[in-house]
Design a protein around this motif. Structure first.
Motif, short mmCIF file in Angstrom:
data_model
loop_
_atom_site.label_atom_id
_atom_site.label_comp_id
_atom_site.label_asym_id
_atom_site.label_seq_id
_atom_site.Cartn_x
_atom_site.Cartn_y
_atom_site.Cartn_z
N LYS A 141 13.72 3.94 23.06
CA LYS A 141 15.05 4.17 22.51
C LYS A 141 15.36 3.16 21.40
N GLU A 142 14.95 1.91 21.60
CA GLU A 142 15.15 0.88 20.56
C GLU A 142 14.44 1.27 19.27
N MET A 143 13.23 1.79 19.40
CA MET A 143 12.46 2.18 18.22
C MET A 143 13.14 3.34 17.49
N LEU A 144 13.64 4.31 18.24
CA LEU A 144 14.34 5.44 17.61
C LEU A 144 15.62 4.96 16.93
N GLU A 145 16.33 4.05 17.57
CA GLU A 145 17.55 3.50 16.96
C GLU A 145 17.23 2.70 15.70
N ALA A 146 16.05 2.07 15.66
CA ALA A 146 15.63 1.31 14.48
C ALA A 146 15.20 2.23 13.34
N GLY A 147 14.96 3.52 13.67
CA GLY A 147 14.62 4.47 12.62
C GLY A 147 13.29 5.19 12.77
N ALA A 148 12.56 4.91 13.85
CA ALA A 148 11.29 5.63 14.07
C ALA A 148 11.58 7.12 14.22
N ILE B 190 7.37 -11.00 14.66
CA ILE B 190 8.35 -9.93 14.52
C ILE B 190 7.84 -8.72 15.31
N ASP B 191 8.65 -8.22 16.24
CA ASP B 191 8.20 -7.07 17.03
C ASP B 191 8.31 -5.77 16.23
N GLY B 192 7.83 -4.69 16.82
CA GLY B 192 7.82 -3.41 16.12
C GLY B 192 9.19 -2.88 15.77
N VAL B 193 10.19 -3.19 16.59
CA VAL B 193 11.56 -2.74 16.31
C VAL B 193 12.06 -3.38 15.02
N GLU B 194 11.93 -4.69 14.92
CA GLU B 194 12.40 -5.40 13.72
C GLU B 194 11.56 -5.03 12.50
N ALA B 195 10.25 -4.91 12.67
CA ALA B 195 9.39 -4.53 11.55
C ALA B 195 9.77 -3.14 11.04
N THR B 196 10.08 -2.23 11.97
CA THR B 196 10.51 -0.88 11.57
C THR B 196 11.81 -0.96 10.77
N HIS C 61 0.79 -1.24 0.00
CA HIS C 61 0.00 0.00 0.00
C HIS C 61 0.82 1.29 0.00
N LYS C 62 2.11 1.21 0.34
CA LYS C 62 2.99 2.37 0.39
C LYS C 62 2.36 3.55 1.15
N PRO C 63 2.07 3.37 2.44
CA PRO C 63 1.41 4.42 3.22
C PRO C 63 2.32 5.62 3.45
N ASP C 64 1.70 6.77 3.75
CA ASP C 64 2.44 8.00 4.04
C ASP C 64 3.09 7.95 5.42
N ILE C 65 2.44 7.25 6.36
CA ILE C 65 2.92 7.14 7.74
C ILE C 65 2.60 5.75 8.26
N VAL C 66 3.48 5.25 9.13
CA VAL C 66 3.23 3.99 9.82
C VAL C 66 3.15 4.28 11.32
N LEU C 67 2.07 3.85 11.95
CA LEU C 67 1.94 3.90 13.41
C LEU C 67 2.22 2.49 13.90
N MET C 68 3.37 2.32 14.56
CA MET C 68 3.86 0.97 14.87
C MET C 68 3.88 0.71 16.37
N ASP C 69 3.08 -0.26 16.79
CA ASP C 69 3.17 -0.74 18.17
C ASP C 69 4.52 -1.46 18.31
N ILE D 151 6.11 6.08 13.23
CA ILE D 151 5.89 6.64 14.57
C ILE D 151 5.59 5.47 15.48
N ALA D 152 6.39 5.31 16.53
CA ALA D 152 6.16 4.23 17.49
C ALA D 152 5.01 4.62 18.42
N ILE D 153 4.11 3.68 18.67
CA ILE D 153 3.05 3.87 19.66
C ILE D 153 3.18 2.74 20.66
N THR D 154 3.49 3.10 21.91
CA THR D 154 3.79 2.05 22.88
C THR D 154 3.53 2.47 24.31
N ALA D 155 3.13 1.51 25.11
CA ALA D 155 2.99 1.73 26.54
C ALA D 155 4.34 1.53 27.22
#
Length: 114
Positions: free
Chosen positions: A86-93, A56-62, A42-50, A75-79
């Motif tokens: 930090k892991e999500m930002l390092e993965a590229g979020a 595969i967790d959100g870090v690896e999927a990102t 679908h080539k979305p404009d934005i991904v909201l990733m849990d 954009i990571a969305i997480t509790a």
């Protein structure tokens, strides 16, 4: 209409976030593998990733989404922001949005990256 890939494994949250995003075309995924496939399709404009997802967790999927398209905006969305943000930002979020968040916080964050 802008497309958002919403990745969330909790069905109730998937539904609630989908309603919050009614001004966008929302593609929904409930795990990391599905997120990667739907991103390519679908080539979305934005991904909201849990972050905490089955398989595969959100870090690896990102990471895999950004390997496929380095310009993707995730954009990571997480509790678990304090533990996994930090892991999500390092993965590229581009940003981490901590659950629970208000609708206006979600929409403002999305607008920032569109």
């Amino acid at each position: 209409m802008k497309k958002i890939l919403l990745v969330e494994d909790e069905p109730d949250l998937l539904e609630i976030f989908g309603h919050m995003l009614s001004d966008y075309e929302v593609i929904k995924a409930s795990d990391g593998n599905e997120a990667i496939e739907l991103f390519k399709e679908h080539k979305p404009d934005i991904v909201l990733m849990d972050v905490e997802l089955p398989g595969i967790d959100g870090v690896e999927a990102t990471r895999r989404i950004l390997e496929y398209n380095p310009a993707a905006k995730v954009i990571a969305i997480t509790a678990f922001a304090s533990r996994r943000g930090k892991e999500m930002l390092e993965a590229g979020a581009v940003e981490v949005l901590k659950k629970p968040f208000r609708m206006h916080e979600l929409l403002e964050t999305i607008k920032k990256y569109l």
